[in-house]
Design a protein around this motif. Structure first.
Motif, PDB file in Angstrom:
ATOM      1  N   UNK A 193     109.683  92.647 -65.735  1.00 19.22           N
ATOM      2  CA  UNK A 193     109.177  94.025 -65.824  1.00 19.22           C
ATOM      3  C   UNK A 193     107.691  94.130 -65.452  1.00 19.22           C
ATOM      4  N   UNK A 194     106.998  93.002 -65.498  1.00 19.99           N
ATOM      5  CA  UNK A 194     105.557  93.019 -65.256  1.00 19.99           C
ATOM      6  C   UNK A 194     105.172  92.609 -63.822  1.00 19.99           C
ATOM      7  N   UNK A 195     105.924  91.661 -63.304  1.00 21.77           N
ATOM      8  CA  UNK A 195     105.533  91.035 -62.029  1.00 21.77           C
ATOM      9  C   UNK A 195     106.584  91.187 -60.951  1.00 21.77           C
ATOM     10  N   UNK A 196     106.159  91.132 -59.729  1.00 19.64           N
ATOM     11  CA  UNK A 196     107.054  90.820 -58.617  1.00 19.64           C
ATOM     12  C   UNK A 196     106.216  90.568 -57.368  1.00 19.64           C
ATOM     13  N   UNK A 197     106.817  89.827 -56.452  1.00 18.26           N
ATOM     14  CA  UNK A 197     106.237  89.655 -55.115  1.00 18.26           C
ATOM     15  C   UNK A 197     107.245  90.295 -54.174  1.00 18.26           C
ATOM     16  N   UNK A 198     106.760  90.965 -53.154  1.00 21.41           N
ATOM     17  CA  UNK A 198     107.679  91.742 -52.330  1.00 21.41           C
ATOM     18  C   UNK A 198     107.501  91.476 -50.844  1.00 21.41           C
ATOM     19  N   UNK A 237     106.755  93.527 -40.933  1.00 25.54           N
ATOM     20  CA  UNK A 237     107.165  92.864 -42.171  1.00 25.54           C
ATOM     21  C   UNK A 237     105.909  92.692 -43.010  1.00 25.54           C
ATOM     22  N   UNK A 238     106.001  93.100 -44.286  1.00 20.39           N
ATOM     23  CA  UNK A 238     104.818  93.018 -45.146  1.00 20.39           C
ATOM     24  C   UNK A 238     105.099  92.105 -46.324  1.00 20.39           C
ATOM     25  N   UNK A 239     104.132  91.254 -46.617  1.00 16.33           N
ATOM     26  CA  UNK A 239     104.211  90.491 -47.861  1.00 16.33           C
ATOM     27  C   UNK A 239     103.187  91.100 -48.805  1.00 16.33           C
ATOM     28  N   UNK A 240     103.580  91.280 -50.062  1.00 16.83           N
ATOM     29  CA  UNK A 240     102.704  91.935 -51.032  1.00 16.83           C
ATOM     30  C   UNK A 240     102.729  91.151 -52.348  1.00 16.83           C
ATOM     31  N   UNK A 241     101.577  90.602 -52.719  1.00 21.02           N
ATOM     32  CA  UNK A 241     101.526  89.868 -53.986  1.00 21.02           C
ATOM     33  C   UNK A 241     100.584  90.544 -54.992  1.00 21.02           C
ATOM     34  N   UNK A 242     100.514  91.866 -54.878  1.00 27.18           N
ATOM     35  CA  UNK A 242      99.685  92.641 -55.818  1.00 27.18           C
ATOM     36  C   UNK A 242     100.081  92.384 -57.262  1.00 27.18           C
ATOM     37  N   UNK A 243     101.415  92.286 -57.472  1.00 29.30           N
ATOM     38  CA  UNK A 243     101.921  92.135 -58.842  1.00 29.30           C
ATOM     39  C   UNK A 243     102.342  90.695 -59.100  1.00 29.30           C
TER      40      UNK A 243
END
Ligand code: FRU
Length: 492
Positions: free
Chosen positions: A395-400, A410-416
């Motif tokens: 519920x807190x984290x994910x990488x997308x 294509x985007x990589x997103x490690x904000x969370x």
């Protein structure tokens, strides 16, 4: 006699490695034995094993006076640490043993060439960089008594003695040796110098092999060069690159020049350029020709601008990328995970169908994962606007990872992904569909993700800092997406 400096480092690393808990480390990526790691060094095969050395500051999780860490492996996935190999303990390298390479001499001895760094006082601590040797004597890597072997005197006019580093040696078929070294010419940009030797101990300048000519950043670090599939490939990691379209967004990143090499005149003719990695963390790779003839590359899976994130959370910093098999197809460098990883796949689960909205799939979870995804051609029944896969999720984290077919990005997103800092956490790459389809292979190892796109045409790497409890994987589709997904746990 080995130096007190090296003895102390060895004593320290033995104690310090015990303070890093096993779950705090990646499983099948080589991480630093203690403290800090950057570039891979001396990647070579010697006495039945692959040797990988690395830039190493055992005493803290930040960069400091460079030692060479040392590890060995038979399959490039399981690594065993050996004691630190080199320490900054001589007048010519007292401020650091910087990056370099290794080869095996015809008499069977392992030879290391590295950059010795000495600060010049009192001129504001500017560094003098020279090239030095160390030879394995069966017990230790002994520094050569005639070090340094390449100095200011060997440089062409205008080349800086402050930026002269990262030698990569080669043994040619005729029994002579070459080495290429990163250099800064008078205009402040980058170039690669070629040196030659009859015996690997006495070296002389041959020519400037490649030049920046105002392109691709400034100082060119960590060069490597090899033949592959009929072409010649030159890799280098320039500092301070400007972005060009979707290429070179990392500032310090790795540049791949593909061209031809004329063996007679020893001239490299460049034909095309590309980035090596379109993610956030990849730099300073080295390659090796494996025993069975594969060209395999390992890079430092970190970024100079964001290592602080890691240091904040851990008492160590630095891991290597997966070893990647290289090939050239249609003029581009392709990279795929070494095939040894395939044998580590367990518990296959798969799904084929249409995804709409957010969907979890039975059996799709984990942080040691090999995930293959094929996203189908959009048609009337399933025409997605954006498709994402989220992992390392709770519920807190994910990488997308998300793909927008209309933009072909294509985007990589490690904000969370556990960062508490306002630094860049996203990177986009231009990714073309192949016959309308997109293929992704996503490899997770506790604190990293590496994505191989369209059978290795592009790669994206990023370190993640996410709590290991976040292990869900889910798919998110705007509109309907038809996918095929297969997931394995990795047991290495
Ligand atoms: C690249 C680099 C090399 C140098 C080493 C120092 O990351 O800057 O040029 O040899 O790191 O640790």
């Amino acid at each position: 006699m080995i130096s007190q400096t090296l003895l102390e480092a060895r004593k320290f690393e033995e104690i310090a490695e015990k303070q890093i808990s096993e779950t705090d480390r990646p499983v099948f990526h080589l991480s630093t034995r203690a403290g800090w790691m950057n570039d891979p060094n001396g990647f070579s095969f010697f006495e039945g094993e692959y040797h990988l050395f690395y830039q190493y500051h055992p005493y803290a999780s930040h960069w400091g006076p460079m030692h060479w860490g040392h590890a060995v492996s038979r399959d490039l996935l399981h690594w065993t640490y050996l004691p630190a190999a080199l320490a900054p303990d001589m007048p010519y390298d007292r401020d650091g043993c910087f990056s370099g390479s290794a080869l095996t001499l015809p008499d069977g001895r392992h030879l290391l060439m590295y950059t010795g760094v000495k600060k010049e006082y009192p001129v504001m601590g500017k560094e003098i960089q020279t090239q030095c040797l160390a030879v394995w004597d069966g017990t230790e890597y002994r520094k050569y008594e005639k070090n340094p072997v390449l100095t200011a005197e060997d440089l062409p006019e205008g080349a800086s003695i402050h930026d002269f580093r990262d030698p990569k040696m080669f043994l040619l078929e005729d029994g002579t040796y070459r080495c290429i070294v990163g250099s800064r010419p008078e205009d402040g940009s980058g170039q690669i110098l070629l040196f030659e030797s009859e015996d690997a101990f006495h070296w002389s300048f041959k020519k400037v092999l490649a030049e920046n000519k105002g392109r691709f950043g400034k100082m060119w670090e960590c060069p490597d060069m090899f033949y592959l599939d009929g072409k010649c490939v030159l890799l280098t990691s320039p500092q301070d690159m400007l972005p060009k379209g979707f290429e070179y967004h990392n500032g310090n990143g790795t540049l791949c020049l593909i061209g031809d090499f004329d063996r007679e005149t020893e001239t490299f003719t460049e034909e095309s350029d590309q980035a090596i990695d379109y993610g956030i963390d990849f730099y300073a790779p080295q390659t090796i020709l494996t025993q069975d003839g594969r060209r395999v590359m390992i890079g430092w899976m970190q970024n100079w601008d964001t290592c602080d994130l890691h240091m904040e959370q851990r008492i160590w910093c630095g891991q290597m990328s997966l070893p990647r098999e290289l090939s050239i197809r249609e003029g581009r460098l392709y990279q795929v995970p070494i095939r040894e990883l395939d044998a580590c796949r367990r518990n296959e689960v798969s799904f084929e169908g249409v995804v709409e909205g957010t969907q979890s799939l039975d059996g799709f979870a984990g942080r040691l994962v090999d995930l293959e995804l094929e996203i189908d051609v959009p048609d009337e029944a399933a025409s997605y606007r954006k498709f994402s896969v989220q992992f390392a999720k709770n519920e807190m984290y994910h990488t997308q990872l998300s793909y927008r077919p209309h933009e072909e990005t294509l985007k990589i997103d490690r904000k969370f992904s556990g960062s508490r800092r306002a630094v860049i956490h996203q990177r986009r790459a231009k990714v073309s569909l192949r016959n309308g389809k997109l293929k992704l292979r996503v490899i997770l190892d506790r604190y990293s993700v590496e994505v191989f796109i369209n059978d290795g045409e592009q790669a994206m790497s990023a370190v993640i800092y996410t709590d290991l409890a976040a292990d869900e994987i889910c798919f998110v589709s705007e509109g309907k997406t038809r996918i095929r997904a297969t997931k394995w746990d990795l047991e290495v």
